[in-house]
Design a protein around this motif. Structure first.
Motif, PDB file in Angstrom:
ATOM      1  N   LEU A  25      37.786 -68.894  51.894  1.00  0.00           N
ATOM      2  CA  LEU A  25      38.500 -67.962  52.775  1.00  0.00           C
ATOM      3  C   LEU A  25      37.875 -66.577  52.648  1.00  0.00           C
ATOM      4  O   LEU A  25      37.790 -66.025  51.548  1.00  0.00           O
ATOM      5  CB  LEU A  25      39.989 -67.917  52.400  1.00  0.00           C
ATOM      6  N   ALA A  26      37.437 -66.020  53.772  1.00  0.00           N
ATOM      7  CA  ALA A  26      36.715 -64.750  53.768  1.00  0.00           C
ATOM      8  C   ALA A  26      37.626 -63.612  54.223  1.00  0.00           C
ATOM      9  O   ALA A  26      38.571 -63.829  54.984  1.00  0.00           O
ATOM     10  CB  ALA A  26      35.523 -64.839  54.729  1.00  0.00           C
ATOM     11  N   CYS A  27      37.308 -62.402  53.761  1.00  0.00           N
ATOM     12  CA  CYS A  27      38.024 -61.226  54.258  1.00  0.00           C
ATOM     13  C   CYS A  27      37.337 -60.779  55.544  1.00  0.00           C
ATOM     14  O   CYS A  27      36.151 -60.466  55.549  1.00  0.00           O
ATOM     15  CB  CYS A  27      38.020 -60.107  53.224  1.00  0.00           C
ATOM     16  N   PHE A  28      38.095 -60.733  56.637  1.00  0.00           N
ATOM     17  CA  PHE A  28      37.565 -60.381  57.959  1.00  0.00           C
ATOM     18  C   PHE A  28      37.796 -58.911  58.294  1.00  0.00           C
ATOM     19  O   PHE A  28      37.619 -58.523  59.447  1.00  0.00           O
ATOM     20  CB  PHE A  28      38.236 -61.232  59.035  1.00  0.00           C
ATOM     21  N   GLY A  29      38.219 -58.105  57.324  1.00  0.00           N
ATOM     22  CA  GLY A  29      38.413 -56.683  57.609  1.00  0.00           C
ATOM     23  C   GLY A  29      39.863 -56.276  57.410  1.00  0.00           C
ATOM     24  O   GLY A  29      40.690 -57.061  56.935  1.00  0.00           O
ATOM     25  N   SER A  30      40.153 -55.033  57.788  1.00  0.00           N
ATOM     26  CA  SER A  30      41.507 -54.518  57.580  1.00  0.00           C
ATOM     27  C   SER A  30      42.043 -53.900  58.865  1.00  0.00           C
ATOM     28  O   SER A  30      41.285 -53.583  59.787  1.00  0.00           O
ATOM     29  CB  SER A  30      41.500 -53.475  56.456  1.00  0.00           C
ATOM     30  N   PHE A  31      43.351 -53.753  58.913  1.00  0.00           N
ATOM     31  CA  PHE A  31      44.018 -53.166  60.079  1.00  0.00           C
ATOM     32  C   PHE A  31      45.311 -52.543  59.605  1.00  0.00           C
ATOM     33  O   PHE A  31      45.731 -52.750  58.457  1.00  0.00           O
ATOM     34  CB  PHE A  31      44.288 -54.254  61.144  1.00  0.00           C
ATOM     35  N   THR A  32      45.941 -51.770  60.474  1.00  0.00           N
ATOM     36  CA  THR A  32      47.234 -51.163  60.142  1.00  0.00           C
ATOM     37  C   THR A  32      48.316 -51.838  60.976  1.00  0.00           C
ATOM     38  O   THR A  32      48.146 -52.043  62.182  1.00  0.00           O
ATOM     39  CB  THR A  32      47.194 -49.651  60.455  1.00  0.00           C
ATOM     40  N   ILE A  33      49.421 -52.169  60.340  1.00  0.00           N
ATOM     41  CA  ILE A  33      50.532 -52.812  61.055  1.00  0.00           C
ATOM     42  C   ILE A  33      51.279 -51.743  61.844  1.00  0.00           C
ATOM     43  O   ILE A  33      51.691 -50.719  61.285  1.00  0.00           O
ATOM     44  CB  ILE A  33      51.483 -53.506  60.070  1.00  0.00           C
ATOM     45  N   GLU A  34      51.430 -51.991  63.142  1.00  0.00           N
ATOM     46  CA  GLU A  34      52.098 -50.997  63.979  1.00  0.00           C
ATOM     47  C   GLU A  34      53.602 -51.244  64.014  1.00  0.00           C
ATOM     48  O   GLU A  34      54.059 -52.373  63.842  1.00  0.00           O
ATOM     49  CB  GLU A  34      51.491 -51.023  65.384  1.00  0.00           C
ATOM     50  N   ARG A  35      54.331 -50.161  64.233  1.00  0.00           N
ATOM     51  CA  ARG A  35      55.799 -50.253  64.186  1.00  0.00           C
ATOM     52  C   ARG A  35      56.349 -51.274  65.171  1.00  0.00           C
ATOM     53  O   ARG A  35      57.281 -52.004  64.865  1.00  0.00           O
ATOM     54  CB  ARG A  35      56.422 -48.877  64.481  1.00  0.00           C
ATOM     55  N   ASP A  36      55.765 -51.336  66.365  1.00  0.00           N
ATOM     56  CA  ASP A  36      56.319 -52.249  67.363  1.00  0.00           C
ATOM     57  C   ASP A  36      55.946 -53.709  67.091  1.00  0.00           C
ATOM     58  O   ASP A  36      56.296 -54.602  67.857  1.00  0.00           O
ATOM     59  CB  ASP A  36      55.921 -51.833  68.782  1.00  0.00           C
ATOM     60  N   GLU A  37      55.216 -53.949  66.005  1.00  0.00           N
ATOM     61  CA  GLU A  37      54.879 -55.328  65.631  1.00  0.00           C
ATOM     62  C   GLU A  37      55.851 -55.892  64.590  1.00  0.00           C
ATOM     63  O   GLU A  37      55.721 -57.042  64.174  1.00  0.00           O
ATOM     64  CB  GLU A  37      53.437 -55.389  65.088  1.00  0.00           C
ATOM     65  N   ILE A  38      56.794 -55.083  64.173  1.00  0.00           N
ATOM     66  CA  ILE A  38      57.750 -55.509  63.148  1.00  0.00           C
ATOM     67  C   ILE A  38      58.979 -56.112  63.832  1.00  0.00           C
ATOM     68  O   ILE A  38      59.576 -55.486  64.703  1.00  0.00           O
ATOM     69  CB  ILE A  38      58.222 -54.301  62.304  1.00  0.00           C
ATOM     70  N   THR A  39      59.328 -57.315  63.402  1.00  0.00           N
ATOM     71  CA  THR A  39      60.531 -57.931  63.972  1.00  0.00           C
ATOM     72  C   THR A  39      61.690 -57.774  62.980  1.00  0.00           C
ATOM     73  O   THR A  39      61.482 -57.430  61.818  1.00  0.00           O
ATOM     74  CB  THR A  39      60.314 -59.438  64.214  1.00  0.00           C
ATOM     75  N   ASP A  40      62.888 -58.102  63.464  1.00  0.00           N
ATOM     76  CA  ASP A  40      64.070 -57.989  62.599  1.00  0.00           C
ATOM     77  C   ASP A  40      63.968 -58.898  61.380  1.00  0.00           C
ATOM     78  O   ASP A  40      64.523 -58.604  60.329  1.00  0.00           O
ATOM     79  CB  ASP A  40      65.338 -58.355  63.393  1.00  0.00           C
TER      80      ASP A  40
END
Ligand code: B12
Ligand code: SF4
Ligand code: SF4
Length: 237
Positions: A25-40
């Protein structure tokens, strides 16, 4: 809460990457989780946190998964259970305190393709699958490891990958499906599944999706027949 120590975090991330790399399993990079991607249903406090995206390309993961206890135990969802186990081990080995592991299966449904677009600069192929400049359609996303709140990595560089579909004038992927399941209107999963269930159509189940196989990009990374059959069976359950 105090900001995490960057050097300690880097060391922890190196251990996690090394552990997962040992399973293909390889690391494909990083990203930031956006607020509108969070569910209840999500764990609290994920918004604006940095996450590392892990996945498989070609057959590297299969070599490990196919000899794992999960693969042979006859219980449901072996690859998902294997992924959860090895990712959990990686967090323990890397002493990944205050980290969370999110998966592309189960609930909630996380937008992994959107994350891969941000982490790797990829775009969608006409099939809906993301296309990678090197691996073509032969990669998948397995887990996102969310760093502690405020955690940043020194190497935050992003690359924008060339989109190989732009230079592909013939688009053989779009004419290879015997039931035209891929069209401008999205993927017709019902048409695909009913074709796969027909008795005299063993090809896609045996050799993998003909549309995916028709793409010339990254053909040398195509999954083995055993891996293709495993994924087709999982899709067609
Ligand atoms: C639901 C789902 C499906 C559904 C519906 C897909 C759809 N119309 O959205 C079904 C069951 C049909 C499906 C099928 C397949 N899927 Co699927 N699926 C998912 C899942 C679990 C959720 C997608 C979603 O709803 N996201 C929610 C939205 C908000 O997130 P998003 O990132 O913004 O959404 C993107 C997708 O919806 C995508 N999309 C839109 N239309 C289609 C059509 C297809 C066929 C696909 C794959 C994606 C896709 O576009 C959106 C924007 O980028 C994801 C895993 C995940 N959690 O992301 C895998 C995922 C998208 N699937 C994947 C794969 C590989 C497949 C299959 C090829 C499985 C296989 N056999 O190996 C098949 C394709 C059919 C075939 N004949 O082979 C991979 C794609 C990897 C890549 N290179 O992009 C993912 C990311 C899983 C993974 N572990 O990597 N899938
Ligand atoms: S065949 Fe061409 S258009 Fe289709 S996915 Fe491959 S590169 Fe993209
Ligand atoms: S698996 Fe076969 S029937 Fe289904 S979309 Fe791919 S080519 Fe079409």
């Amino acid at each position: 809460m105090a900001e995490p120590d960057t050097a300690a975090l880097q060391a922890s991330v190196l251990h996690i990457k090394a552990h997962l790399s040992g399973y293909g399993l390889a690391c494909f990079g990083s990203f930031t989780i956006e607020r509108d991607e969070i569910t209840d249903a999500a764990p609290a406090g994920l918004a604006d946190r940095t996450a590392l995206l892990f996945g498989n390309a070609g057959g590297a993961m299969w070599q490990h998964f196919s000899v794992s206890p999960e693969h042979g135990d006859g219980k449901p969802d072996p690859m998902n259970r294997w992924t959860s186990r090895v990712a959990g081990e990686a967090l323990a080995v890397g002493e990944g305190q205050d980290m969370e592991c999110l998966y592309p299966f189960g609930a909630p449904v996380w937008p992994f393709q959107r994350w891969a677009k941000r982490a790797m600069g990829l775009k969608s192929s006409p099939l809906g699958l993301l296309i990678h400049p090197k691996y073509g359609l032969w990669f998948a996303l397995r887990a996102a490891i969310v760093l502690p709140s405020g955690g940043q990595l020194e190497d935050g560089s992003r690359q924008v990958a060339p989109h190989r579909c732009d230079g592909c004038s013939e688009k053989p992927c779009l004419s290879a499906c015997p039931v035209g399941a891929y069209s401008g209107a999205g993927f017709n999963a019902a048409a695909c599944r009913s074709h796969l269930a027909s008795q005299n159509e063993p090809d896609c189940m045996m050799l993998g999706c003909a549309a995916r196989n028709a793409c010339p990009v990254g053909a040398e990374w195509r999954y083995s027949q055993a891996q293709l059959q495993f994924h087709m069976t999982a899709f067609n359950r």
